[in-house]
Design an enzyme around this catalytic site. Structure first.
Site, short mmCIF file in Angstrom:
data_model
loop_
_atom_site.label_atom_id
_atom_site.label_comp_id
_atom_site.label_asym_id
_atom_site.label_seq_id
_atom_site.Cartn_x
_atom_site.Cartn_y
_atom_site.Cartn_z
N GLY A 55 31.08 14.43 17.02
CA GLY A 55 31.84 13.41 16.81
C GLY A 55 31.61 11.94 17.33
N THR A 56 32.37 10.91 17.06
CA THR A 56 31.90 9.66 17.30
C THR A 56 32.27 9.47 18.71
OG1 THR A 56 34.26 9.03 16.59
CG2 THR A 56 32.34 8.53 15.02
N ASN A 210 29.62 5.38 2.88
CA ASN A 210 29.51 7.01 2.98
C ASN A 210 29.11 7.44 1.70
OD1 ASN A 210 30.55 6.98 5.52
ND2 ASN A 210 32.45 6.07 4.74
N HIS A 346 -8.52 -14.49 -18.02
CA HIS A 346 -8.25 -13.53 -18.93
C HIS A 346 -8.75 -12.02 -18.63
CE1 HIS A 346 -7.92 -17.18 -21.24
NE2 HIS A 346 -9.16 -17.29 -21.22
N TYR A 349 -10.89 -7.30 -14.19
CA TYR A 349 -10.33 -6.50 -12.80
C TYR A 349 -11.53 -6.97 -11.67
CZ TYR A 349 -10.40 -3.24 -9.16
OH TYR A 349 -10.50 -2.53 -7.93
N ASN A 360 -16.34 -19.61 -12.37
CA ASN A 360 -15.76 -19.11 -13.77
C ASN A 360 -15.87 -17.73 -13.93
OD1 ASN A 360 -14.42 -20.09 -16.49
ND2 ASN A 360 -16.19 -18.83 -16.72
N ASN A 369 -16.53 -1.56 -8.18
CA ASN A 369 -16.75 -1.44 -6.87
C ASN A 369 -16.56 -0.06 -6.34
OD1 ASN A 369 -14.21 -1.39 -7.82
ND2 ASN A 369 -13.15 -1.88 -5.99
N TYR A 370 -16.73 0.99 -7.15
CA TYR A 370 -16.36 2.34 -6.65
C TYR A 370 -17.19 3.15 -7.54
CZ TYR A 370 -13.99 6.62 -5.37
OH TYR A 370 -13.30 7.77 -5.03
#
Length: 474
Positions: A55-56, A210, A346, A349, A360, A369-370
């Site tokens: 309880g409170t 609640n 445009h 990735y 540019n 990159n992977y």
């Protein structure tokens, strides 16, 4: 949600604060520590766990060791807040404290009048103008008490010397078998002490959460407050109702937010910046005079002044866009620095790349990159021109001033001021198309005829031409 109450407590009481946690205590504690950690990781609040949810009143009693430490004087008053009242204002809390002190009350409570008070504890008074005599929880109320529309919000000011002695006297003689904090009101009355109250003008301010429905109501109210604050500060919103702004967001004056914009987390937006429709920005820093076009998603990135982004730009974490740069349609970037004045307009990735000034990036460019095991970095130095449909296989560096021709795959470092081309030699066969059409007309229109015609043409084109005789014609 608990941070709203915690921030209010910090404004009211500085560092003399205890937070009681129970259900999902570890998760709530982590949220509080992350939000309040100061220098050297010090948390300016004491976190107390209520191991048994009794309880409170029992919850508040668990804080006694925090405030009764050796060498520490007991506070003159305690302010008790619930963790689920995010709309409560500081001005209201200060009024509650002022009334408590002026009326020399032992307990002062915050109340509200609701059309439908079901589910809430009722505030009982001998007559409408009298002080509060007791608070009765909904489950323990009879029909007469349930007819009362004044409810207990759950916010209190309590005298320091009275609080813990009253809590020790609580008994779980109620429908839930719990120790109710509200029962200290009746204890004060029995001891001849005064119980004062402050009634909210706007009942929504005391809204407790609640249910999922109450959560949605609270969120709507908070978002209205946040929008109004920024409108008053000079931010323009074309359609305020569709604009979502988190509490931690900062927006510079004269910036413009179009419909269906979401600004989340700790995002900071400078002055004179335009954010067009359908854009979601989370934990980003955005400079002055930036234009963000429609339907962009940004997260954990830094965008400097005078840049243009979008439409349909996706910035994943740790992107830096330098002054005057541009990122355009359907470009995705992750862990990239795009240099001052550079542009990727445009369909590209860019990942794990450092790109210099005035570069540019042509349409369809990809930084590879992977390799399936680890990430590697691409470096593009100042003034480079990258043609369309280029693949840069990291790790690789393109030297300043170089030109990479369209359709090139770059696998080796490029010296400065170089031209890089890697293409299959173009083959052109004049008249080939006309001959093919003629063969198709002879054989009818079918896939089999088309394949046969192509074989005939290939054979003719590959057949060596007859050499002319150098002898005398007879």
């Amino acid at each position: 949600m608990v941070l709203y109450s915690l921030e209010l407590a910090l404004r009211m009481a500085g560092h003399q604060i205890a937070v009681v946690v129970g259900h999902q205590a570890d998760r709530v504690t982590q949220v509080i520590k992350e939000a309040t950690a100061g220098k050297n990781g010090h948390v300016p609040v004491s976190i107390v766990e209520q191991r048994e949810l009794l309880g409170t009143g029992h919850a508040v009693l668990q804080t006694r060791p925090v405030f009764m430490e050796s060498g520490r004087s007991m506070p003159g008053q305690f302010i008790i807040l619930n963790g689920d009242t995010p709309l409560l204002r500081e001005a209201t809390l200060r009024e509650l404290l002022e009334v408590h002190q002026r009326q020399e009350a032992a307990v002062t409570i915050l109340t509200a009048v609701l059309d439908d008070a079901s589910g809430y504890g009722r505030v009982v008074r001998p007559s409408p103008d009298d002080d509060v005599s007791r608070i009765v929880e909904d489950r323990d109320a009879d029909a007469a008490v349930k007819a009362i529309h004044e409810i207990n919000v759950g916010t209190y000011v309590v005298d320091g010397e009275f609080l813990f002695s009253a809590l020790e006297m609580l008994q779980p003689s109620n429908a839930q078998g719990e120790f109710y904090l509200t029962d200290i009101v009746q204890t004060a009355v029995q001891e001849g002490r005064r119980v004062a109250a402050v009634r909210l003008d706007d009942p929504n301010e005391g809204l407790g959460v609640n249910t999922r429905g109450q959560l949605a109501e609270a969120e709507q109210a908070i978002r209205r407050q946040i929008r109004q604050r920024w409108l008053d500060a000079g931010v323009r919103m074309v359609d305020p109702a569709s604009t979502w702004i988190d509490a931690g967001v900062i927006i510079g004056k004269d910036s413009v937010l179009y419909p269906n914009v979401m600004l989340e987390g700790s995002t900071v937006i400078g002055e004179d910046t335009i954010v067009r429709s359908g854009t979601r920005i989370t934990d980003c820093t955005i400079g002055h005079r930036v234009e963000i076009l429609d339907h962009c998603v940004f997260r954990d990135s830094h965008i400097e002044d005078d840049t243009t982004l979008g439409p349909f730009t996706h910035l994943r974490p740790h992107v830096v866009v330098r002054k005057g740069a541009k990122i355009g349609n359907f470009v995705e970037a992750k862990k990239v620095e795009l240099g001052e004045g550079s542009k990727a307009n445009h369909l590209s990735y860019l990942g794990d790349a450092k790109i210099g000034k005035g570069v540019n990036i042509g349409a369809g460019t990809i930084t590879c990159n992977y390799d399936g095991v680890r990430k590697a970095e691409t470096i593009i130095e100042d003034g480079v021109f990258i043609g369309s449909d280029t693949q840069l296989v990291a790790p690789v560096t393109v030297g300043a001033g170089s030109v990479v021709a369209a359709g090139t795959t770059v696998t080796q470092n490029v010296p400065l001021d170089s031209l890089v081309i890697s293409r299959v030699t173009q083959v052109t066969r004049p008249g080939w198309a006309a001959k093919r059409r003629a063969l198709l007309e002879m054989g009818g229109d079918s896939k089999r005829t088309g394949r046969k015609a192509d074989k005939v043409l290939d054979k003719l084109e590959s057949k060596p031409k007859a050499k002319r005789s150098k002898g005398r014609r007879r």
